[in-house]
Design a protein around this motif. Structure first.
Motif, PDB file in Angstrom:
ATOM      1  N   ASP A 111       0.823  -1.213   0.000  1.00 31.44           N
ATOM      2  CA  ASP A 111       0.000   0.000   0.000  1.00 31.44           C
ATOM      3  C   ASP A 111       0.857   1.263   0.000  1.00 31.44           C
ATOM      4  N   PRO A 114      -6.035   9.252  -1.792  1.00 29.37           N
ATOM      5  CA  PRO A 114      -6.510   8.214  -2.724  1.00 29.37           C
ATOM      6  C   PRO A 114      -6.330   8.601  -4.185  1.00 29.37           C
ATOM      7  N   GLU A 115      -6.116   9.893  -4.457  1.00 29.18           N
ATOM      8  CA  GLU A 115      -5.920  10.325  -5.841  1.00 29.18           C
ATOM      9  C   GLU A 115      -4.502  10.044  -6.350  1.00 29.18           C
ATOM     10  N   PHE A 132      -1.743   7.303  -7.331  1.00 28.54           N
ATOM     11  CA  PHE A 132      -1.705   5.887  -7.702  1.00 28.54           C
ATOM     12  C   PHE A 132      -0.471   5.620  -8.573  1.00 28.54           C
TER      13      PHE A 132
END
Length: 427
Positions: free
Chosen positions: A244, A311-312, A314
């Protein structure tokens, strides 16, 4: 003829007079007073300087975990996950059918037994740490009875040595409270390790007992992350899991790899996420990304860990990294152009130009850190060429733009009359 001789003599005397004065003006600084007209002056400042290395990068996972399969265990049947799926520890990953049930049971039991041995070793270590913590408490009570400060260093050298051996760090300068905190922290970490090992032991015990009902075994994940790749056959690694945690991967030239070090702070900006997060260089092993060649430049892959990306963020995004390679916080700085090698010219309150030899520190663009001989808010000459002579008088041109009626209100009545009288009354 006599008249002509007089003109020649007068001309020679004039040339001699001008020559002597030019010599005195240019060369003899002791005999001729010089006043410097200083057009540009500025105060030394206090500010933070940072030397920044800007590098493009791409978002990647901080760690890759690989799951393997041995055909000696049995026959692979199917995957239980898909690429892109988020998994946690304990998530079933794939199944295989056992060929030799007894051999597989012995293998699971052996794994469980080995983990149990590890648990016993860790629990024994925890007991030793707890014993040292009790001895430290007794030593603290004994010290308190003699009015010792509980935040002072530990006097029991034998106990101190035992604690250092168990904890693995130098605590000779630590206080008693700090030493107790380190011991409790170590005990907590070891108890957490026991919990993880017990979960592993329970898993292999469950697998061993499950063989009595079915020859099919489900292999569970030991990691948290996202499934990045599934093998098309049974080639290893069978499954690749991305953690993660995210990192920004950059390539350094050999010159840059010389001074970029682990732990250097960074700012990482993503145009896609439209945000910036803090980061830090993980490590710089100074190993080239490709096989070195004599006719090509080498590049070195380095990761910058991202701290709390949203979360934006990646994998695959192109980002910009600003790595702080050096910094000076609260530094006294001057413009770089004001330096005559290692000399500055200051404007003293007495009206003289004073030369100062200074020690130089970090330089960032047009700002230079100085270590000595200049204090913040001291006035300095920006252009050294305006200085006619050391320790000579200086004047600054009058700023006509500031002579407005609005500025009259900045002075009180008493100050205004003071300046008027100074201009009228004789000295």
């Amino acid at each position: 003829m006599g008249h002509k001789r007089k003109w020649i003599t007068a001309g020679m005397l004039g040339v001699l007079f001008v020559g002597i004065n030019l010599y005195l003006i240019k060369e003899d600084l002791l005999l001729v007073d010089r006043t410097s007209v200083v057009h540009d002056q500025k105060q030394a400042q206090t500010e933070d300087l940072q030397e920044i290395l800007v590098k493009d990068g791409v978002i990647h996972t901080a760690t890759e975990q690989h799951v393997y399969f041995s055909e000696q265990l049995g026959m692979f049947t199917r995957f239980l996950v898909e690429e892109g799926q988020v998994v946690t520890s304990g998530t079933p990953l794939y199944e295989y059918d056992v060929v030799d049930l007894e051999e597989q049971r012995l293998l699971f039991d052996s794994e469980a037994e080995q983990i149990r041995s590890e648990i016993n070793a860790v629990e024994s270590y925890i007991s030793e740490l707890e014993t040292l913590e009790r001895q430290l408490s007794d030593a603290t009570i004994s010290s308190s009875s003699t009015d010792a400060n509980p935040t002072s260093s530990l006097d029991d050298q034998e106990l101190l040595l035992n604690i250092e051996l168990e904890v693995g760090i130098d605590i000779s300068d630590a206080t008693i409270d700090q030493t107790r905190s380190l011991l409790n922290q170590q005990i907590g970490e070891q108890e957490a390790a026991v919990g993880r090992l017990e979960a592993q032991e329970a898993k292999f015990t469950r697998l061993s007992e499950g063989l009595e009902e079915s020859p099919t075994v489900q292999v569970e994940s030991d990691f948290n992350g996202k499934i990045a790749h599934l093998s098309e056959g049974v080639e290893n690694p069978l499954i690749t899991i991305y953690s993660d945690n995210l990192t920004s991967r950059i390539l350094l030239t050999d010159e840059e790899a010389l001074y970029v070090l682990a732990g250097m702070p960074a700012k990482v900006s993503s145009p896609v996420a439209n945000s910036t997060v803090d980061g830090a260089v993980v490590a710089n092993p100074q190993l080239p990304k490709e096989e070195p060649k004599t006719d090509e430049k080498s590049y070195y892959s380095v990761d910058v860990d991202l701290q709390e990306p949203g979360p934006e963020w990646f994998i695959g995004q192109n980002v910009v990294n600003e790595i702080v390679t050096d910094e000076a916080l609260g530094a006294t700085t001057v413009p770089t152009i004001s330096l005559d090698e290692k000399r500055l010219y200051t404007l003293s309150p007495t009206g003289l130009i004073e030369p100062r030899l200074v020690d130089l520190g970090l330089r960032v663009e047009d700002r230079q850190e100085v270590y000595s001989n200049v204090e913040p808010a001291e006035w300095i000459v920006i252009d050294p060429l305006q200085v006619e002579r050391f320790n000579s008088a200086y004047i600054t041109p009058m700023n006509v733009d500031r002579l407005t009626t609005d500025n009259l209100g900045t002075l009180g009545k008493r100050s205004s009359w003071k300046h008027v009288l100074l201009g009228v009354l004789p000295n």
